[in-house]
Design an enzyme around this catalytic site. Structure first.
Site, PDB file in Angstrom:
ATOM      1  N   SER A   1       0.848  -1.192   0.000  1.00  0.00           N
ATOM      2  CA  SER A   1       0.000   0.000   0.000  1.00  0.00           C
ATOM      3  C   SER A   1       0.882   1.240   0.000  1.00  0.00           C
ATOM      4  O   SER A   1       2.020   1.204   0.496  1.00  0.00           O
ATOM      5  CB  SER A   1      -0.876   0.022   1.264  1.00  0.00           C
ATOM      6  OG  SER A   1      -1.504   1.285   1.417  1.00  0.00           O
TER       7      SER A   1
ATOM      8  N   TYR B   1      -1.387  -0.081  10.559  1.00  0.00           N
ATOM      9  CA  TYR B   1      -1.725  -0.521   9.195  1.00  0.00           C
ATOM     10  C   TYR B   1      -0.559  -0.214   8.250  1.00  0.00           C
ATOM     11  O   TYR B   1      -0.085  -1.083   7.513  1.00  0.00           O
ATOM     12  CB  TYR B   1      -3.018   0.141   8.702  1.00  0.00           C
ATOM     13  CG  TYR B   1      -3.302  -0.214   7.256  1.00  0.00           C
ATOM     14  CD1 TYR B   1      -3.618  -1.527   6.905  1.00  0.00           C
ATOM     15  CD2 TYR B   1      -3.203   0.734   6.236  1.00  0.00           C
ATOM     16  CE1 TYR B   1      -3.830  -1.886   5.571  1.00  0.00           C
ATOM     17  CE2 TYR B   1      -3.419   0.387   4.912  1.00  0.00           C
ATOM     18  CZ  TYR B   1      -3.729  -0.915   4.578  1.00  0.00           C
ATOM     19  OH  TYR B   1      -3.939  -1.273   3.269  1.00  0.00           O
TER      20      TYR B   1
END
Ligand code: NDP
Ligand code: 8X3
Length: 254
Positions: A139, A152
């Site tokens: 990501s 995250y």
């Protein structure tokens, strides 16, 4: 030889779109996810096009993963591709307000689940040799810090470094590895992150013309069909509408 692909997290979003894309291209699929009803429905639909093996399994459960992989039919003895996609973000609060349970879930899924699948499937990818490939879904959050990304983002930074380290270990096997790092993409990801809050989901994507799961599927298809001597190490992909803002500076009030 038939082409085979193992996709984790195929019950929605990128994984589902990737399963559809590769089924259309005639690859045999092993697809995973926890939501059995969705997985079976997708498998039934795609079975009209190709051989599909649905494996209802939680990537965090190491023994269940091992048993699921062991149950694959002989046609999956060699894998041409693994897409480590299953993952999630939970919450966007500052670290000091976060739940440790949510942090555990993200680490167990995005880090431990991904390494379990990789380690367990590496022999099948190596058995295929040249032209085989792993696409790990990282990501932009693994590269660029933003408020509330805390754990995250750190799990996705792990995915990037693990991918690069795999490249070193797999030298000579023909197996390639790519860390695909998407930015703003429209999927259930944001419903999961915001605990099912539809208004926050809508606000996340409003007017942004975000990347769609089909765009990611097309990118993965391209990556895994490149000439066998090429490896895309990292690939960051954003919608044109998304860019960076400047540094934040907290100033003393007089
Ligand atoms: P979705 O929520 O639509 O899909 C997530 C998938 O992961 C689902 O199929 C879900 O299946 C599966 N999954 C989650 N936890 C587990 C688990 N413990 N065991 C097995 N499967 C699991 O989100 P996306 O498609 O957007 O996300 C896919 C990946 O892309 C994730 O790794 C995410 O971090 C990453 N990503 C997403 C971006 C975005 O903006 N959408 C941008 C960058 C990266 P089930 O619930 O049935 O188990
Ligand atoms: C998902 C992208 O920017 O929401 O990984 O963290 S972001």
């Amino acid at each position: 030889m038939d082409s085979t692909i193992f996709i984790t997290g195929a019950t929605s979003g990128f994984g589902e779109a990737t399963a559809r894309r590769f089924a259309a291209a005639g690859w045999k699929l092993a697809i995973t996810g926890r939501r059995e009803d969705r997985l079976e429905r997708l498998a039934d639909e795609l079975s009209k096009q190709t051989e599909v093996v649905p494996l209802t399994v939680d990537v965090r459960d190491r023994e269940a993963m091992a048993a699921a992989i062991e149950s694959l039919p002989p046609s999956f003895g060699q894998l041409r591709a693994l897409v480590n996609n299953a993952g999630l973000a939970l919450g966007i609060e500052p670290a000091q307000a976060c739940s440790l349970d949510q942090w555990d879930t993200m680490i167990d899924t995005n880090v431990k689940g991904l390494v379990y699948c990789t380690r367990m499937l590496l022999p099948r990818l190596i058995a295929h040799g040249a032209g085989a490939g792993i696409v790990n879904i990282g990501s932009v959050a693994g590269r660029w810090p933003y408020p509330g990304a805390n754990v995250y983002g750190a799990t996705k930074a792990f995915v990037r470094q693990f991918s690069l380290n795999l490249r070193c270990d797999l030298e000579g096997t023909g197996v390639r590895v790519t860390d695909l790092e998407p930015g703003l993409c429209e999927s259930e990801f944001s419903l999961v992150r915001f605990g099912g809050d539809q208004a926050r989901y809508d606000a996340t994507y409003a007017g942004a013309n975000p990347v769609q799961p089909e765009d990611i599927a097309e990118t993965i298809h391209w990556l895994l069909n490149m000439p066998a001597h090429l490896n895309v190490n990292m690939l960051e992909l954003m919608p044109v509408s998304q860019a960076w803002s400047g540094f934040s500076i907290h100033r003393k009030q007089d």
